[in-house]
Design a protein around this motif. Structure first.
Motif, PDB file in Angstrom:
ATOM      1  N   TYR A   1      -0.022  -4.402  -6.170  1.00 21.58           N
ATOM      2  CA  TYR A   1       1.070  -4.422  -4.878  1.00 21.58           C
ATOM      3  C   TYR A   1       1.322  -5.748  -5.574  1.00 21.58           C
ATOM      4  O   TYR A   1       0.984  -6.795  -5.924  1.00 21.58           O
ATOM      5  N   GLY A   2       3.028  -5.708  -4.998  1.00 19.90           N
ATOM      6  CA  GLY A   2       3.560  -6.965  -4.835  1.00 19.90           C
ATOM      7  C   GLY A   2       4.492  -7.563  -3.954  1.00 19.90           C
ATOM      8  O   GLY A   2       4.414  -6.872  -3.010  1.00 19.90           O
ATOM      9  N   VAL A   3       3.477  -9.042  -3.393  1.00 20.96           N
ATOM     10  CA  VAL A   3       4.106  -9.713  -2.013  1.00 20.96           C
ATOM     11  C   VAL A   3       4.935 -10.956  -2.832  1.00 20.96           C
ATOM     12  O   VAL A   3       4.882 -11.869  -3.215  1.00 20.96           O
TER      13      VAL A   3
ATOM     14  N   ARG B   1       4.827  -1.765   7.331  1.00 20.48           N
ATOM     15  CA  ARG B   1       4.018  -0.054   7.912  1.00 20.48           C
ATOM     16  C   ARG B   1       3.202  -0.476   8.877  1.00 20.48           C
ATOM     17  O   ARG B   1       2.691   0.227   7.992  1.00 20.48           O
ATOM     18  N   ALA B   2       3.027  -0.819  10.241  1.00 21.35           N
ATOM     19  CA  ALA B   2       1.567  -0.914  10.105  1.00 21.35           C
ATOM     20  C   ALA B   2       2.039  -1.028  11.831  1.00 21.35           C
ATOM     21  O   ALA B   2       3.070  -1.200  12.775  1.00 21.35           O
TER      22      ALA B   2
ATOM     23  N   LEU C   1      -1.692  -2.788   4.254  1.00 18.26           N
ATOM     24  CA  LEU C   1      -1.546  -3.534   2.781  1.00 18.26           C
ATOM     25  C   LEU C   1      -1.999  -3.129   1.827  1.00 18.26           C
ATOM     26  O   LEU C   1      -2.004  -2.922   0.755  1.00 18.26           O
ATOM     27  N   LYS C   2      -3.099  -2.564   2.242  1.00 25.09           N
ATOM     28  CA  LYS C   2      -4.604  -2.215   1.006  1.00 25.09           C
ATOM     29  C   LYS C   2      -4.248  -0.624   0.468  1.00 25.09           C
ATOM     30  O   LYS C   2      -4.154  -0.809  -0.545  1.00 25.09           O
ATOM     31  N   GLU C   3      -2.965  -0.263   1.299  1.00 22.78           N
ATOM     32  CA  GLU C   3      -2.747   0.897   1.280  1.00 22.78           C
ATOM     33  C   GLU C   3      -0.939   1.255   0.585  1.00 22.78           C
ATOM     34  O   GLU C   3      -0.635   2.039  -0.071  1.00 22.78           O
TER      35      GLU C   3
END
Length: 308
Positions: free
Chosen positions: A184-186, A205-206, A217-219
């Motif tokens: 993923y990109g942050v 989304r948390a 973040l992991k997903e």
């Protein structure tokens, strides 16, 4: 339909994942830096001072502090040539192997794959890892693509963007994605000077807890932004769709599919949605650019074929 998981409903939290204070080489003390983020609407952040682990909120309430630090491994050249790794992890009672204020030395490497044991050690201690500022580090994709276990890489770094005009728009990301890596990109700040903070963030989304944020973040349940809002991103019947706040450009991305940029219709100043026929397999991602020159980036949607 495959909807990118950030857009499947629920609260979106604003967060910072790379930040420095006077605990290492930052200009602001921890309480001051945390307070600044809270004032800018952040719901969570992590203090990733160099090789010094942190859980502490330094007395500031109302913002979730993600435990973390930044580690480094350095090639022998005198010029900048290094791997920097942001570590973020759970609370101590949930399996984090590091202690508050635990300090570590820099590591030396001779070839890129020598960083892997450091990554393995970080992961064994319950932490997730982000590969940092590849352009600033002098590491093209071939010098970090072999590293395994990073859930994300930096696609925007405010400190590098402000000071060096580097790491501004997902450098090398597609080179890893085309290999089949689901990374993923942050967007991050890597803030040292106070003006470098609060310029790039993730929208996750948390729920408001360390464990929920880390799991999201992991997903990949997030997107990154320096200003614009992304409201939806999905694939259906061989087409990719994006909706956003009003912007001046929308672009879909794949290393081997040069999708044309979408611009406002004649007589209009902005647009807020676009769709494209998918012409390359494996993944597709999108970005938007607003009138002030600020970008936002979706994470990829991964699929098997061109028209899934």
């Amino acid at each position: 339909m495959i909807r990118q998981p950030a857009f499947t409903g629920g609260e979106m939290l604003k967060g910072g994942l790379h930040c420095h204070t006077t605990r290492s080489d930052g200009k602001g003390d921890p309480a001051e830096v945390i307070r600044l983020h809270k004032e800018h609407g952040y719901d969570f952040m992590t203090l990733t001072d160099h090789r010094k682990y942190n859980y502490d909120s330094f007395g500031e309430e109302g913002i979730v502090i993600i435990p973390g630090m930044e580690m480094d491994a350095n090639f022998p050249e005198r010029a900048v040539h290094c791997h920097h790794i942001v570590c973020i992890g759970p609370e101590k009672q949930d399996g984090n192997g590091y202690d508050q204020d635990q300090y570590f030395d820099s590591r030396s490497i001779r070839k890129p794959e020598d960083t892997q044991p450091m990554l393995d050690w970080i992961h064994e201690n319950g932490n997730m890892t982000i590969y940092c500022h590849p352009e600033w580090s002098g590491t093209p994709a071939r010098e970090f693509e072999m590293l395994r276990g990073n859930f994300a890489m930096e696609i925007w770094n405010s400190g590098c963007a402000i000071n060096d005009r580097l790491d501004t728009n997902a450098a090398y990301w597609d080179e890893l994605l085309i290999q089949g890596q689901q990374i993923y990109g942050v967007a991050v700040d890597d803030g040292h000077a106070m003006n470098e903070h609060c310029n790039g963030w993730v929208m996750v989304r948390a729920e408001r807890s360390v464990s929920s944020i880390l799991n999201a973040l992991k997903e990949g349940c997030f997107y990154s932004s320096c200003g614009p809002e992304i409201r939806d991103f999905y694939v259906e019947d061989g087409w990719a769709y994006i909706a956003s706040s009003p912007v001046k450009e929308i672009k879909f991305h794949h290393l081997r599919a040069p999708y044309s940029v979408f611009l406002p219709a004649e007589g209009e100043e902005t647009l807020s949605e676009a769709k494209v026929r998918i012409t390359a397999p494996g993944y597709i991602r999108a970005s938007v650019l607003d009138a002030e020159g600020h970008r936002a980036w979706t994470n990829p949607i991964f699929f098997e074929g061109e028209n899934d």
